[in-house]
Design an enzyme around this catalytic site. Structure first.
Site, PDB file in Angstrom:
ATOM      1  N   ALA A 138      47.045  45.378  30.835  1.00  0.00           N
ATOM      2  CA  ALA A 138      46.009  46.186  31.499  1.00  0.00           C
ATOM      3  C   ALA A 138      44.617  45.620  31.245  1.00  0.00           C
ATOM      4  O   ALA A 138      43.654  46.345  31.085  1.00  0.00           O
ATOM      5  CB  ALA A 138      46.090  47.622  30.992  1.00  0.00           C
ATOM      6  N   GLY A 179      43.168  43.122  33.196  1.00  0.00           N
ATOM      7  CA  GLY A 179      42.541  42.553  34.401  1.00  0.00           C
ATOM      8  C   GLY A 179      41.499  43.482  35.007  1.00  0.00           C
ATOM      9  O   GLY A 179      41.433  44.670  34.697  1.00  0.00           O
ATOM     10  N   ARG A 237      40.507  42.993  43.878  1.00  0.00           N
ATOM     11  CA  ARG A 237      40.759  43.454  45.259  1.00  0.00           C
ATOM     12  C   ARG A 237      40.453  44.942  45.459  1.00  0.00           C
ATOM     13  O   ARG A 237      40.434  45.435  46.573  1.00  0.00           O
ATOM     14  CB  ARG A 237      42.218  43.144  45.636  1.00  0.00           C
ATOM     15  CG  ARG A 237      42.446  41.678  45.949  1.00  0.00           C
ATOM     16  CD  ARG A 237      43.923  41.336  45.980  1.00  0.00           C
ATOM     17  NE  ARG A 237      44.496  41.218  44.626  1.00  0.00           N
ATOM     18  CZ  ARG A 237      45.789  40.959  44.381  1.00  0.00           C
ATOM     19  NH1 ARG A 237      46.639  40.827  45.374  1.00  0.00           N
ATOM     20  NH2 ARG A 237      46.218  40.861  43.133  1.00  0.00           N
ATOM     21  N   GLY A 249      50.085  47.277  34.161  1.00  0.00           N
ATOM     22  CA  GLY A 249      49.519  48.625  34.167  1.00  0.00           C
ATOM     23  C   GLY A 249      49.202  49.167  35.548  1.00  0.00           C
ATOM     24  O   GLY A 249      48.679  50.278  35.666  1.00  0.00           O
ATOM     25  N   LYS A 293      30.052  82.357  34.461  1.00  0.00           N
ATOM     26  CA  LYS A 293      29.871  81.214  33.547  1.00  0.00           C
ATOM     27  C   LYS A 293      29.845  81.726  32.127  1.00  0.00           C
ATOM     28  O   LYS A 293      29.132  82.672  31.834  1.00  0.00           O
ATOM     29  CB  LYS A 293      28.562  80.490  33.860  1.00  0.00           C
ATOM     30  CG  LYS A 293      28.415  79.196  33.096  1.00  0.00           C
ATOM     31  CD  LYS A 293      26.978  78.907  32.690  1.00  0.00           C
ATOM     32  CE  LYS A 293      26.556  79.787  31.545  1.00  0.00           C
ATOM     33  NZ  LYS A 293      25.203  79.477  31.037  1.00  0.00           N
TER      34      LYS A 293
HETATM   35  C1  UD1 Z   1      51.593  39.668  39.460  1.00  0.00           C
HETATM   36  C2  UD1 Z   1      52.660  38.577  39.330  1.00  0.00           C
HETATM   37  C3  UD1 Z   1      53.380  38.438  40.646  1.00  0.00           C
HETATM   38  C4  UD1 Z   1      54.000  39.758  41.047  1.00  0.00           C
HETATM   39  C5  UD1 Z   1      52.941  40.875  41.047  1.00  0.00           C
HETATM   40  C6  UD1 Z   1      53.641  42.211  41.204  1.00  0.00           C
HETATM   41  C7  UD1 Z   1      51.849  36.919  37.723  1.00  0.00           C
HETATM   42  C8  UD1 Z   1      51.242  35.572  37.543  1.00  0.00           C
HETATM   43  N1  UD1 Z   1      52.042  37.329  38.972  1.00  0.00           N
HETATM   44  O1  UD1 Z   1      50.663  39.213  40.410  1.00  0.00           O
HETATM   45  O2  UD1 Z   1      54.420  37.452  40.549  1.00  0.00           O
HETATM   46  O3  UD1 Z   1      54.583  39.654  42.334  1.00  0.00           O
HETATM   47  O4  UD1 Z   1      52.196  40.895  39.827  1.00  0.00           O
HETATM   48  O5  UD1 Z   1      52.744  43.255  41.301  1.00  0.00           O
HETATM   49  O6  UD1 Z   1      52.153  37.572  36.740  1.00  0.00           O
HETATM   50  N2  UD1 Z   1      46.402  41.169  33.615  1.00  0.00           N
HETATM   51  C9  UD1 Z   1      45.970  41.019  32.307  1.00  0.00           C
HETATM   52  N3  UD1 Z   1      45.351  39.877  31.935  1.00  0.00           N
HETATM   53  C10 UD1 Z   1      45.144  38.842  32.802  1.00  0.00           C
HETATM   54  C11 UD1 Z   1      45.592  38.998  34.143  1.00  0.00           C
HETATM   55  C12 UD1 Z   1      46.227  40.165  34.509  1.00  0.00           C
HETATM   56  O7  UD1 Z   1      46.137  41.918  31.487  1.00  0.00           O
HETATM   57  O8  UD1 Z   1      44.561  37.826  32.367  1.00  0.00           O
HETATM   58  C13 UD1 Z   1      47.061  42.423  34.002  1.00  0.00           C
HETATM   59  C14 UD1 Z   1      46.307  43.184  35.062  1.00  0.00           C
HETATM   60  O9  UD1 Z   1      45.444  44.130  34.474  1.00  0.00           O
HETATM   61  C15 UD1 Z   1      47.421  43.853  35.865  1.00  0.00           C
HETATM   62  C16 UD1 Z   1      48.609  42.943  35.653  1.00  0.00           C
HETATM   63  O10 UD1 Z   1      48.311  42.115  34.565  1.00  0.00           O
HETATM   64  O11 UD1 Z   1      47.729  45.133  35.379  1.00  0.00           O
HETATM   65  C17 UD1 Z   1      48.941  42.113  36.871  1.00  0.00           C
HETATM   66  O12 UD1 Z   1      47.816  41.357  37.236  1.00  0.00           O
HETATM   67  P1  UD1 Z   1      47.466  41.116  38.755  1.00  0.00           P
HETATM   68  O13 UD1 Z   1      46.255  40.285  38.813  1.00  0.00           O
HETATM   69  O14 UD1 Z   1      47.486  42.379  39.504  1.00  0.00           O
HETATM   70  O15 UD1 Z   1      48.713  40.211  39.184  1.00  0.00           O
HETATM   71  P2  UD1 Z   1      49.215  39.926  40.662  1.00  0.00           P
HETATM   72  O16 UD1 Z   1      48.366  38.903  41.283  1.00  0.00           O
HETATM   73  O17 UD1 Z   1      49.402  41.196  41.388  1.00  0.00           O
HETATM   74 CA    CA Z   2      49.159  43.424  40.804  1.00  0.00          CA
END
Ligand code: UD1
Ligand code: CA
Length: 497
Positions: A11, A13, A17, A104, A359
């Site tokens: 969690a 990231g 988007r 997350g 209140k």
């Molecule tokens: C990711 C998967 C993808 C899958 C998709 C499903 C990878 C490389 N890709 O892509 O194959 O189809 O989820 O929903 O894993 N996060 C971190 N630290 C980071 C980057 C991300 O904690 O450095 C966390 C984010 O907060 C998020 C989760 O990892 O909760 C997924 O990250 P996100 O960027 O949404 O991955 P997707 O591009 O959706």
């Molecule tokens: Ca995702």
């Protein structure tokens, strides 16, 4: 008994988007941040330990789930999902059973799916099990690449995928169950830089690289989830709205199964943390938010908005009440159009009617305030009747003051109670009074000027200006002219009243 699961939830990231200043996992659906929904599903698996990797807006993310039995590790820089898991290396090394890894941003995931993934993992004897789904529009997701025999080979991210790979409709949902030692070995390689960045473009380390490694070292067990929407991550506001609708449907179904009537589930908004007793009826447009608790046999009518409320058995909340952070006893009736602000305690059988605002006010059993009233910072006893248009004047411009109305008192309509003031037990306040001094028990207080009648006044005034010759004049204009004329009468000039 099988060894307990260790869970790691990513969690850290930002969620670009979403186009938001808030971290994605903090966005709410059905009253909870996305992360909280995920943690609720994970907890149902009874893991030995739950670790949340935080980074972007770490403090806010921690605070949003601080009451849950989870620990946090910090990923200071977001260098990919693999790099995120690396931050929980200590937990992986300490794990005695498999490691569940998930993101997350999948709020709709069900506990049953997580336990099916666990079963798949344990039965397969392979180092990694993952959940996949087939979707009509796989754009944006990692695609699952299989060989001719159907064995999973690897996951390729959308942005790195070839045309042919982009045509694949089976996606990586991001739910994995991994052998702890296999994972620890990979993390050690990542740590030592032995594993190159997965993306030359961004320098990120993908967790999905683990899938290719597992394919080479014992194989990947894939669990295809039929209901793809359950496991799809939320990346955009549109997906957030869809996830929220799904969560609401699940919540409504759970309450209906427990004996609550929900007249129109698609038009009823019940947060995840709300409790409702059996035989309560919830009508369309009602919003039950936060930690609201409703008793049995109650009615929540059309358009009522309740936030962190406690409502007793059999109480009726009539249409369009807006109520927050207060308690209402059993057999009470509120509304329509009652407003309750924080800090109120209403006992059993209280009636509060339309356009009444409360209140920080306590009201004793069976008391009534049925129309057009403001009661603030007041303590009201049992069996009290508050007449229409009563106002507690609780604010002197600098400080708030208390009003006390003792048991059995009767406040006549259109009275002001200038606080601090006490109306004693069984006392009466005459309507239209401005009460500035305490009223003794059993007394009648009249605090308004005496009425004066002026016989023959209308005839003495002479004809109304504009009363003849302007039959088409609008009503408002006529009354305006009447007021003007009245102000010029000799009687008023003398100021006698
Ligand atoms: C990711 C998967 C993808 C899958 C998709 C499903 C990878 C490389 N890709 O892509 O194959 O189809 O989820 O929903 O894993 N996060 C971190 N630290 C980071 C980057 C991300 O904690 O450095 C966390 C984010 O907060 C998020 C989760 O990892 O909760 C997924 O990250 P996100 O960027 O949404 O991955 P997707 O591009 O959706
Ligand atoms: Ca995702």
């Amino acid at each position: 008994m099988s060894s307990p699961v260790t869970a790691i939830v990513l969690a850290a990231g930002q969620g670009t988007r979403m186009r938001s200043s808030r971290a994605k996992v903090l966005h709410e659906a059905a009253g909870w941040p996305l992360l909280r929904h995920v943690l609720a599903a994970v907890r149902a698996l009874e893991p030995a330990r739950i670790t949340v990797v935080v980074g972007h807006q770490a403090d806010q993310v921690r605070a949003a789930v601080a009451d849950l039995p989870v620990e946090f590790v910090l990923q200071a820089e977001q260098r990919g999902t693999g790099h995120a898991v690396l931050q929980a290396r200590a937990q992986v090394l300490a794990a005695s059973g498999p490691v569940l890894i998930l993101y997350g941003d999948v709020p709709c995931v069900r506990p049953t799916t997580l336990s099916r993934l666990e079963d798949t993992f344990r039965r397969s004897g392979r180092p990694l099990a993952m959940a996949t789904a087939r979707v009509a529009d796989p754009a944006g997701y990692g695609r699952v690449v299989r060989d001719a025999r159907g064995e999973v080979l690897r996951v390729v991210e959308h942005k790195d995928a070839s045309e042919a790979e982009r045509a694949l409709d089976e996606i990586n949902t991001g739910l994995y169950m991994v052998d702890a030692r296999f994972l620890a070995a990979w993390l050690a390689r990542v740590e030592q830089g032995g594993s190159r960045a997965s993306s030359a473009l961004t320098g990120e380390v993908y967790l999905t690289d683990l899938v290719a490694l597992a394919a080479q070292q014992g194989g990947v067990a894939a669990l295809e989830v039929a209901d793809a929407e359950e496991v799809l991550g939320v990346n955009t506001r549109e997906e957030l709205a869809r996830a929220a609708a799904r969560l609401r449907a699940d919540i409504a179904r759970r309450h209906m199964a427990a004996g609550v009537t929900i007249v129109d589930p698609e038009r009823t908004y019940i947060d995840a943390g709300v409790e409702i007793g059996p035989d309560t009826i919830v009508h369309p447009g009602a919003h039950l938010r936060g930690r609201t608790r409703i008793g049995a046999g109650a009615t929540i009518d059309v358009g009522a908005v309740l936030t962190d409320m406690v409502v007793g058995d059999g109480t009726e909340i009539l249409p369009y009440c807006v109520l927050e952070q207060s308690e209402v006893g059993a057999g009470a009736r509120l509304g329509p159009h009652t407003r309750i602000r924080p800090g109120c305690h209403l006992a059993d059988g209280v009636h509060v009617g339309n356009f009444v605002e409360l209140k920080k006010t306590t009201i004793g059993p069976g008391s009534k305030a049925n129309h057009l009233t403001y009661l603030g910072d007041a303590t009201i006893g049992a069996g009290v009747n508050i007449g229409a248009g009563t106002i507690t004047c609780n604010y002197d411009g600098a400080r708030k003051h208390q009003t006390v109305i003792e048991d059995g008192a009767f406040i006549g309509s259109d009275s002001q109670l200038v606080a601090p003031v006490t109306v004693g037990k069984d006392a009466y306040v005459a309507s239209g009074s401005s009460i500035t001094e305490d009223v003794p028990p059993g007394a009648l207080a009249i605090a308004r000027s005496r009425q004066v009648n002026k016989p023959g006044w209308v005839a003495a005034r002479g004809p109304k200006r504009g009363s003849a010759g302007h039959p088409t004049e609008k009503a408002g204009a006529v009354s305006g002219a009447t007021r003007e004329t009245a102000a010029r009468t000799p009687a008023d000039k003398r100021g006698s009243r």
